[in-house]
Enzyme design. Structure first.
Site, PDB file in Angstrom:
ATOM      1  N   ASN A 120      35.921  48.365  43.530  1.00  0.00           N
ATOM      2  CA  ASN A 120      35.536  47.001  43.156  1.00  0.00           C
ATOM      3  C   ASN A 120      36.010  46.066  44.265  1.00  0.00           C
ATOM      4  OD1 ASN A 120      35.074  44.533  41.991  1.00  0.00           O
ATOM      5  ND2 ASN A 120      36.698  44.690  40.457  1.00  0.00           N
TER       6      ASN A 120
ATOM      7  N   LYS B 166      35.489  43.001  44.581  1.00  0.00           N
ATOM      8  CA  LYS B 166      35.721  41.640  44.084  1.00  0.00           C
ATOM      9  C   LYS B 166      35.065  40.625  45.036  1.00  0.00           C
ATOM     10  CE  LYS B 166      39.963  43.285  42.064  1.00  0.00           C
ATOM     11  NZ  LYS B 166      41.110  42.939  41.253  1.00  0.00           N
TER      12      LYS B 166
ATOM     13  N   HIS C  10      34.998  43.147  33.152  1.00  0.00           N
ATOM     14  CA  HIS C  10      36.240  43.195  33.931  1.00  0.00           C
ATOM     15  C   HIS C  10      37.194  42.113  33.404  1.00  0.00           C
ATOM     16  CE1 HIS C  10      39.029  42.981  37.295  1.00  0.00           C
ATOM     17  NE2 HIS C  10      38.595  44.179  37.650  1.00  0.00           N
TER      18      HIS C  10
ATOM     19  N   GLU D 251      39.054  40.124  34.873  1.00  0.00           N
ATOM     20  CA  GLU D 251      38.990  38.846  35.591  1.00  0.00           C
ATOM     21  C   GLU D 251      37.842  37.996  35.060  1.00  0.00           C
ATOM     22  OE1 GLU D 251      39.032  40.397  39.587  1.00  0.00           O
ATOM     23  OE2 GLU D 251      41.126  40.997  39.308  1.00  0.00           O
TER      24      GLU D 251
ATOM     25  N   GLU E  19      41.772  49.424  32.051  1.00  0.00           N
ATOM     26  CA  GLU E  19      42.420  48.607  33.074  1.00  0.00           C
ATOM     27  C   GLU E  19      43.422  47.657  32.423  1.00  0.00           C
ATOM     28  OE1 GLU E  19      40.106  48.557  36.952  1.00  0.00           O
ATOM     29  OE2 GLU E  19      39.568  46.768  35.841  1.00  0.00           O
TER      30      GLU E  19
ATOM     31  N   GLY F  45      45.873  44.279  40.451  1.00  0.00           N
ATOM     32  CA  GLY F  45      46.229  43.426  41.584  1.00  0.00           C
ATOM     33  C   GLY F  45      47.706  43.085  41.651  1.00  0.00           C
TER      34      GLY F  45
ATOM     35  N   SER G 211      45.897  48.816  40.363  1.00  0.00           N
ATOM     36  CA  SER G 211      46.776  49.075  41.513  1.00  0.00           C
ATOM     37  C   SER G 211      46.812  50.540  41.935  1.00  0.00           C
ATOM     38  CB  SER G 211      48.194  48.558  41.231  1.00  0.00           C
ATOM     39  OG  SER G 211      48.185  47.158  41.057  1.00  0.00           O
TER      40      SER G 211
HETATM   41  C1  PEP Z   1      40.098  46.159  39.703  1.00  0.00           C
HETATM   42  O1  PEP Z   1      39.678  45.209  40.340  1.00  0.00           O
HETATM   43  O2  PEP Z   1      39.419  46.633  38.795  1.00  0.00           O
HETATM   44  C2  PEP Z   1      41.404  46.707  40.056  1.00  0.00           C
HETATM   45  C3  PEP Z   1      41.857  47.734  39.385  1.00  0.00           C
HETATM   46  O3  PEP Z   1      42.077  46.114  41.099  1.00  0.00           O
HETATM   47  P1  PEP Z   1      43.409  46.671  41.828  1.00  0.00           P
HETATM   48  O4  PEP Z   1      43.183  48.111  42.145  1.00  0.00           O
HETATM   49  O5  PEP Z   1      43.562  45.828  43.034  1.00  0.00           O
HETATM   50  O6  PEP Z   1      44.539  46.508  40.853  1.00  0.00           O
END
Ligand code: PEP
Length: 262
Positions: free
Chosen positions: A14, A16, A100, A102, A172, A178, A218
């Site tokens: 992803n 982003k 997601h 976010e 998630e 992040g 992460s």
């Molecule tokens: C994500 O954007 O779905 C995500 C898991 O980001 P990160 O790996 O940076 O935590």
């Protein structure tokens, strides 16, 4: 660690709100070169909308699939600034991220909207990657299971087992996205079991065992092998570590290393 029999693996990046079209094409070229023609698991990259076309061009001839980060539930209409499923399919997307955190927490997307987007993706021939997960305060209050059950029920109620199986779930935990704070394999496994049990109740008995469930939060080359060693974890949704080809390649390699014929 010896490989274990399991469901097919999928690793999705992803991106982003990172990478212009030119930058995205460069990253896609690098990744395609590292992965070769036949990566041992499904690999998807999800660039920003405006980079889809150039990334698609860069991926031509590779086995890497293209995905988007969001879609509007309607196929067309007066929805300024939005992008629809048919547009994404025409742009070469096969996957789309739905719900997601976010977007749930930053843009006010609720369970009902996520359910509409899941159905829109299926209607338009895209495989939705449906994100669910609890916030830190929900986890601290012991509400993780309640949140996962509510989000899975909201998204999957009314789907047939065959329809559900053509989707992907990404667990998630919001506190891991992040932040550099990765869920332990045990925390991820517990959550994945709750998700599978909920799918059994909401979709049909046995549905959960057939579903591809990713962990996201992460994930990087160091944490990936431990997570992928757990048979509950079928792959990863990767944010930060997907922005650099070598780092993402090492996550994909960790996923492939744990695969054995089922
Ligand atoms: C994500 O954007 O779905 C995500 C898991 O980001 P990160 O790996 O940076 O935590």
């Amino acid at each position: 660690m010896s490989p274990v029999a399991r469901r097919p693996r999928l690793v999705a990046g992803n991106w982003k709100m990172h990478k212009t079209g030119v930058e995205g094409a460069t990253l896609a070229h690098e990744l395609a070169a590292l992965l070769g023609a036949r990566p041992q698991c499904t690999v998807v990259v999800c660039p920003p909308f405006v980079a889809l076309d150039s990334v698609r061009g860069a991926l031509r001839g590779s086995a890497i699939a293209l995905g988007a980060q969001n879609l509007h539930p309607e196929p067309r209409g007066a929805f300024t600034g939005e992008i629809s499923g048919p547009m994404l399919a025409a742009a070469g997307c096969r996957y789309v991220i739905v719900g997601h955190s976010e977007r749930r927490h930053g843009m006010g997307e609720d369970d009902a909207l996520v359910a509409r987007k899941l159905r829109a993706a299926r209607r338009d021939g895209l495989t939705p990657i449906v994100c669910v997960g609890e916030t830190l305060s929900e986890r601290d209050q012991g509400l993780t299971a309640d949140v996962l059950v509510r989000q899975i029920r909201g998204a999957y109620e009314g789907l047939s087992p065959a329809e559900a199986q053509e989707t992907v779930v990404a667990y998630e935990p919001v506190w891991a996205i992040g932040t550099g704070r990765v869920a332990t394999p045990e925390q991820a496994r517990d959550a994945h079991r709750i998700i599978r049990a909920t799918l059994d109740r909401v979709v049909a008995p046995g549905a959960g065992a057939k579903m591809c469930i990713l962990y996201g939060g992460s994930v990087n080359a160091d944490s990936a092998p431990g997570l992928f060693a757990d048979p509950e974890i079928d792959g990863a949704l990767v944010g930060g570590a997907s922005l650099e080809a070598a780092a993402f390649f090492r996550v994909v390699a960790a996923a492939a290393a744990a695969i054995a014929p089922v």
